[in-house]
Each structure stands twice: as structure tokens, then as C-alpha cells.
Design a protein around this motif. Sequence first.
Motif, short mmCIF file in Angstrom:
data_model
loop_
_atom_site.label_atom_id
_atom_site.label_comp_id
_atom_site.label_asym_id
_atom_site.label_seq_id
_atom_site.Cartn_x
_atom_site.Cartn_y
_atom_site.Cartn_z
N ARG A 20 14.57 -7.86 -16.70
CA ARG A 20 14.27 -9.14 -16.07
C ARG A 20 13.01 -9.76 -16.68
N ASP A 45 20.53 -7.59 -8.88
CA ASP A 45 20.11 -8.82 -9.56
C ASP A 45 18.97 -9.54 -8.83
N SER A 46 18.35 -8.88 -7.84
CA SER A 46 17.26 -9.50 -7.10
C SER A 46 16.02 -8.63 -7.13
N MET A 47 14.86 -9.29 -7.01
CA MET A 47 13.62 -8.54 -6.84
C MET A 47 13.59 -7.94 -5.44
N LYS A 51 9.97 -19.74 -8.40
CA LYS A 51 10.30 -18.84 -7.28
C LYS A 51 11.40 -17.87 -7.73
N PHE A 52 11.38 -16.67 -7.17
CA PHE A 52 12.36 -15.65 -7.54
C PHE A 52 13.12 -15.19 -6.30
N ASN A 53 14.41 -14.89 -6.50
CA ASN A 53 15.19 -14.33 -5.41
C ASN A 53 14.71 -12.91 -5.11
N SER A 54 14.54 -12.60 -3.83
CA SER A 54 14.15 -11.24 -3.46
C SER A 54 14.82 -10.86 -2.15
N VAL A 55 15.05 -9.56 -1.99
CA VAL A 55 15.66 -9.04 -0.76
C VAL A 55 14.86 -7.83 -0.29
N LYS A 78 11.61 -7.55 -2.08
CA LYS A 78 10.57 -8.28 -1.34
C LYS A 78 9.36 -7.38 -1.12
N TYR A 131 18.88 -3.69 -0.91
CA TYR A 131 18.69 -3.76 -2.36
C TYR A 131 19.91 -4.34 -3.09
N LYS A 132 19.61 -5.28 -4.00
CA LYS A 132 20.64 -5.83 -4.89
C LYS A 132 20.15 -5.72 -6.32
#
Length: 310
Positions: free
Chosen positions: A47, A264-266, A252-256, A268, A261-262
Motif C-alpha cells: 500500500r 484492502d483497508s487500513m 483520507k484512507f479507508n479503515s476498519v 483503525k 479486518y479487511k
Amino acid sequence: MHLLRRFSKMNSIPFIDIGANLTDPMYKGIYNGNKKHREDLEDVLERCWKNDLKKIIITSGSLQDSIDALKISSLSENLYCTVGCHPTRCDEFNKATSPEDYLNSLKNIIINNRPKIVAIGECGLDNQRLHFCSKLIQEKYFEMQLKLSEQFNLPLFLHCRDAAPTFIDILKRNSNCLKSGGVVHSFDGSLKDAEEIISLGFHIGINGCSLRTEDNLKTVSELPIDRLMLETDCPWCEIKQTHPSYSYVQTKFNSVKKEKYKEDSMVKGRNEPSTIKQVLEVLSSLKKEDPVYLGKKIYENTSNVFFKDK
């Protein structure tokens, strides 16, 4: 249109993260000793390469950290590391067979892996966390590690928390060890502190923890551009929505949450090198400078200290 032009410009800026704690268990999916998701360091790195990171310096805080950081640095030609002992972990010198034995182990890592090692550190003083290590022990082994910079002609990656007068005094007493320069990372001190540090030949590392208060923002806005470097100090020191600096963040970045957990996401609350863009966005706004000019100047600053022979 102005914002669109600025975003397209940001894509042309090369970044070096001078401080990434990639040995942290969070990148193995472990939080406070509990496994929450699979190890994903390679995804984090993939990433960041997509987000214009050109080089990353993995920071070490102990002998074992130095070994682990070196191993991670082998994953990419763009990864490098430091070798040293963090002030809060300087008790390790006394727990070893001897302090000299611990120091010699650090030296041997440097001797045997020189192409990957770009700095001595993270070393310095931390008066905020004296429950981990006393002032006297921190000061003793900070001074001992400074001599590694002189011996190996390597810059210093330094830590200073609520200890500026003693920290600066130690540096002045050891001026012969400062010829290779370096950086005081995650800086959150006063403008006076910064000016004294700069006068000794050092740069100032800026991350989210450097931008937490209005006083921080005022100080950072007055620092000379030719003495700035960028870092994330990940997985810590993200720019949080509660910080006054957040109003200047554009990317801004997508986060979960870690429990959801995903791939393709950061995650949180777990910072990573890609967010270095946000630090530059805050800096360029505070200093009213074009982000491309500022980003390239900071890249040049960093290259001249840590990568002049690479």
C-alpha cells in the motif's frame, strides 16, 4: 479546480518515512498480546509503495529490535533500518553480560550489515516514562551510543521527551560525535528547543505527534524548511480527528476496526507509512508553501543525511 490540481500534484511527490516501527506486533495482527487478524506487513508495504513512498527507515529500540528490523529490511531494496537502544529500554545494557557486551553486539550488527543501516538509534532521553528506565541510566547509555555515530560515520536518530536541557547538554559535550548529523524525531518541543537542536547540525522530524496542539502548530510553522523531515512513527502518532492539525488533512484512507479486518483497508487506530501524505498536507498549509516544492525539498533534506552514499 484548485483542489483537483493540488491532488494531482501530490501524486508527483516522493516520500521517505524516516521513522516506521515495522517490528511492532500490530503488523502481525497482535494487539496487547491478542491475535486479531493475520500478519499483513507485506500488504502495508504494498500500500505504501502505491502511495509514493520511495524509502522507509525502520526504527530499532533494542538489540533484538535491531535484528528484527534488519530482517524486515531484506523484504525490499527500499527498506533500511537503524541500530540502537531506546531510552526507555536502556536497562537492557545492565541486564546483558556487561554493558560493553551489549554495545559490541550492536556494533557487530552494523559491521556485518552496513548497506542496510543508515543511522544510530533510536537513542536519547525520555522523562515522560521514567518508570521504564531511570534518568541516570538513560543518560549514561545515550552518551555511550553517541560514540557509535563517530566510530561508524553514521547519522543519529534521536528521541527527546521532556528532557531538552539535559539532552542538548549531552549533545554539546559530545560534539565530536555529531559530525554526521541526524534528526530529532517526533519533535513536540518548543521553538527555542528546536533552534538549539538545529544549531548543533540536526534536522527536526515531524509526525502526527508533532501536530497535536495549537502550540505545536505554531512552532512547526516557524521551523526552517531546509531542516525538516517527515515521518509517521507508525503504528503510533497518527493525525487524529481530535487534533487541530486534522482540519488541514486532505487525503483520507479507508479503515476498519481490527475485529473487522479487511485486506484492502487500513486498521483503525494503527498508523502506517502511507499516511505520511497527511503530514505533508498539514505542513504545507501551516507554512503556506506549495506541497510539491515542500515535499521535494524535504525529500532532498532526508536523502542528503541518510542516503548520500546510496
